[in-house]
Design a protein around this motif. Structure first.
Motif, mmCIF file in Angstrom:
data_model
loop_
_atom_site.group_PDB
_atom_site.id
_atom_site.type_symbol
_atom_site.label_atom_id
_atom_site.label_comp_id
_atom_site.label_asym_id
_atom_site.label_seq_id
_atom_site.Cartn_x
_atom_site.Cartn_y
_atom_site.Cartn_z
ATOM 1 N N VAL A 4 9.211 11.406 -1.732
ATOM 2 C CA VAL A 4 9.762 12.831 -1.721
ATOM 3 C C VAL A 4 9.246 13.816 -2.546
ATOM 4 O O VAL A 4 8.903 13.598 -3.519
ATOM 5 N N LEU A 5 8.991 15.038 -2.013
ATOM 6 C CA LEU A 5 8.470 16.031 -2.567
ATOM 7 C C LEU A 5 9.581 16.902 -3.151
ATOM 8 O O LEU A 5 10.367 17.284 -2.056
ATOM 9 N N VAL A 6 9.615 17.480 -4.219
ATOM 10 C CA VAL A 6 10.382 18.385 -4.785
ATOM 11 C C VAL A 6 9.854 19.732 -5.487
ATOM 12 O O VAL A 6 9.166 19.501 -6.508
ATOM 13 N N PRO A 7 9.646 20.695 -4.756
ATOM 14 C CA PRO A 7 9.346 21.887 -5.276
ATOM 15 C C PRO A 7 10.191 22.081 -6.335
ATOM 16 O O PRO A 7 11.378 22.281 -6.057
ATOM 17 N N PHE A 8 9.743 22.791 -7.416
ATOM 18 C CA PHE A 8 10.552 22.674 -8.621
ATOM 19 C C PHE A 8 10.034 24.072 -9.460
ATOM 20 O O PHE A 8 8.984 24.172 -9.783
ATOM 21 N N ASP A 9 11.077 25.016 -9.612
ATOM 22 C CA ASP A 9 10.908 26.220 -10.187
ATOM 23 C C ASP A 9 11.697 26.391 -11.470
ATOM 24 O O ASP A 9 11.546 27.442 -11.921
ATOM 25 N N GLY A 10 12.478 25.553 -11.771
ATOM 26 C CA GLY A 10 13.382 25.514 -12.950
ATOM 27 C C GLY A 10 14.496 26.307 -12.672
ATOM 28 O O GLY A 10 15.386 26.471 -13.676
ATOM 29 N N SER A 11 14.865 26.806 -11.586
ATOM 30 C CA SER A 11 16.123 27.594 -11.145
ATOM 31 C C SER A 11 17.355 26.623 -11.239
ATOM 32 O O SER A 11 16.925 25.182 -10.953
ATOM 33 N N ALA A 12 18.517 27.302 -11.133
ATOM 34 C CA ALA A 12 19.824 26.441 -10.963
ATOM 35 C C ALA A 12 19.494 25.487 -9.848
ATOM 36 O O ALA A 12 20.223 24.237 -9.710
ATOM 37 N N SER A 13 19.151 26.062 -8.825
ATOM 38 C CA SER A 13 19.511 25.271 -7.501
ATOM 39 C C SER A 13 18.191 24.139 -7.381
ATOM 40 O O SER A 13 18.526 23.176 -6.995
ATOM 41 N N TYR A 103 0.279 13.723 -0.831
ATOM 42 C CA TYR A 103 0.740 12.983 -1.688
ATOM 43 C C TYR A 103 1.553 11.951 -0.600
ATOM 44 O O TYR A 103 2.381 11.037 -0.951
ATOM 45 N N GLY A 104 1.616 11.981 0.818
ATOM 46 C CA GLY A 104 2.080 11.299 1.803
ATOM 47 C C GLY A 104 3.583 11.351 1.678
ATOM 48 O O GLY A 104 4.254 10.093 2.043
ATOM 49 N N CYS A 105 4.099 12.315 1.506
ATOM 50 C CA CYS A 105 5.619 12.573 1.608
ATOM 51 C C CYS A 105 6.183 12.213 2.900
ATOM 52 O O CYS A 105 5.701 12.982 3.825
ATOM 53 N N SER A 106 7.419 11.711 2.699
ATOM 54 C CA SER A 106 8.196 11.606 4.144
ATOM 55 C C SER A 106 9.320 12.498 4.011
ATOM 56 O O SER A 106 10.017 12.469 5.215
ATOM 57 N N ALA A 107 9.561 13.335 2.783
ATOM 58 C CA ALA A 107 10.523 14.359 2.955
ATOM 59 C C ALA A 107 10.411 15.392 1.977
ATOM 60 O O ALA A 107 9.575 14.926 1.121
ATOM 61 N N VAL A 108 10.963 16.280 2.157
ATOM 62 C CA VAL A 108 10.904 17.507 0.940
ATOM 63 C C VAL A 108 12.454 17.771 0.620
ATOM 64 O O VAL A 108 13.340 17.875 1.717
ATOM 65 N N VAL A 109 12.908 17.678 -0.626
ATOM 66 C CA VAL A 109 14.252 18.048 -1.141
ATOM 67 C C VAL A 109 14.158 19.390 -2.200
ATOM 68 O O VAL A 109 13.391 19.256 -3.033
ATOM 69 N N MET A 110 14.569 20.550 -1.699
ATOM 70 C CA MET A 110 14.309 21.792 -2.460
ATOM 71 C C MET A 110 15.442 22.525 -2.629
ATOM 72 O O MET A 110 16.332 22.289 -1.634
ATOM 73 N N GLY A 111 15.681 23.160 -3.666
ATOM 74 C CA GLY A 111 16.859 24.268 -3.675
ATOM 75 C C GLY A 111 16.497 25.653 -3.229
ATOM 76 O O GLY A 111 15.239 25.715 -2.774
ATOM 77 N N THR A 112 17.593 26.312 -2.716
ATOM 78 C CA THR A 112 17.460 27.467 -2.475
ATOM 79 C C THR A 112 18.026 28.744 -3.389
ATOM 80 O O THR A 112 18.608 28.283 -4.242
ATOM 81 N N ARG A 113 17.436 29.558 -3.471
ATOM 82 C CA ARG A 113 17.590 30.640 -4.740
ATOM 83 C C ARG A 113 18.598 31.742 -4.156
ATOM 84 O O ARG A 113 19.142 32.455 -5.112
ATOM 85 N N GLY A 114 19.011 31.887 -3.018
ATOM 86 C CA GLY A 114 19.853 32.726 -2.528
ATOM 87 C C GLY A 114 19.393 34.423 -2.983
ATOM 88 O O GLY A 114 20.365 34.750 -3.864
ATOM 89 N N VAL A 138 13.395 18.675 5.781
ATOM 90 C CA VAL A 138 13.382 19.354 4.571
ATOM 91 C C VAL A 138 14.971 19.372 4.227
ATOM 92 O O VAL A 138 15.736 19.826 5.494
ATOM 93 N N THR A 139 15.398 19.043 3.071
ATOM 94 C CA THR A 139 16.807 19.164 2.976
ATOM 95 C C THR A 139 16.779 20.284 1.844
ATOM 96 O O THR A 139 15.982 20.065 0.817
ATOM 97 N N LEU A 140 17.717 21.058 2.198
ATOM 98 C CA LEU A 140 17.965 22.326 1.374
ATOM 99 C C LEU A 140 19.157 22.080 0.420
ATOM 100 O O LEU A 140 20.263 21.867 1.064
ATOM 101 N N VAL A 141 18.996 22.356 -0.846
ATOM 102 C CA VAL A 141 20.389 22.179 -1.538
ATOM 103 C C VAL A 141 20.632 23.585 -2.213
ATOM 104 O O VAL A 141 19.780 24.223 -2.923
ATOM 105 N N LYS A 142 21.679 23.854 -2.052
ATOM 106 C CA LYS A 142 22.183 25.260 -2.548
ATOM 107 C C LYS A 142 22.830 25.117 -3.884
ATOM 108 O O LYS A 142 23.330 24.195 -4.482
#
Length: 142
Positions: A4-13, A103-114, A138-142
């Protein structure tokens, strides 16, 4: 193995996206997480910037990205989840798409910043761009 790839920007989401993976990691027998922080290239106006200064700006952006990723790595490490951190500079959605492939990822899980509806309408959101950019779920987590 689920990668899983997690784009991470340090935000709460983004932190909630990491926690989401931690909470659901017990559902996967093997899970590998790639944490990616992408810094946009600096916008330079005029011709007064030396190549050395550009190199320093680039190195500073990558150092900042590594510092941001450290928090995600600490969360995943505490949960005993296999992970790697990565840094990049460029257009965020494009770099996420490249990372999914590299990286051969099978999914992306990332936050939304709103950003709000007006700003999102004018600029578009990174999350929306990623949904259209990648060929994996892609799973978006709010």
């Amino acid at each position: 193995m689920h990668t899983v790839l997690v784009p991470f920007d340090g935000s709460a989401s983004a932190k909630r996206a990491i926690q989401y993976l931690i909470d659901f990691s017990k559902d996967f027998t093997q899970l590998k997480v790639h944490v990616l922080n992408v810094q946009t290239e600096p916008v330079i106006y005029g011709e007064y910037v030396t190549p050395d200064l550009l190199d320093q700006l680039h190195a500073g952006a990558l150092q900042h990205a590594a510092e941001v990723n450290a928090e995600a790595a600490a969360m995943l490490g505490a949960a005993n989840i296999a992970h790697e951190t990565h840094v990049a500079t460029g257009i965020v959605a494009a770099e996420i798409g490249r990372a999914v492939t590299d990286y051969g990822c099978s999914a992306v899980v990332m936050g939304t910043r709103g950003m709000g509806s007006l700003k999102n309408l004018v600029l578009g959101s990174v999350a929306t761009q990623v949904v259209h950019e990648v060929a994996v779920p892609v799973t978006l987590v709010k």
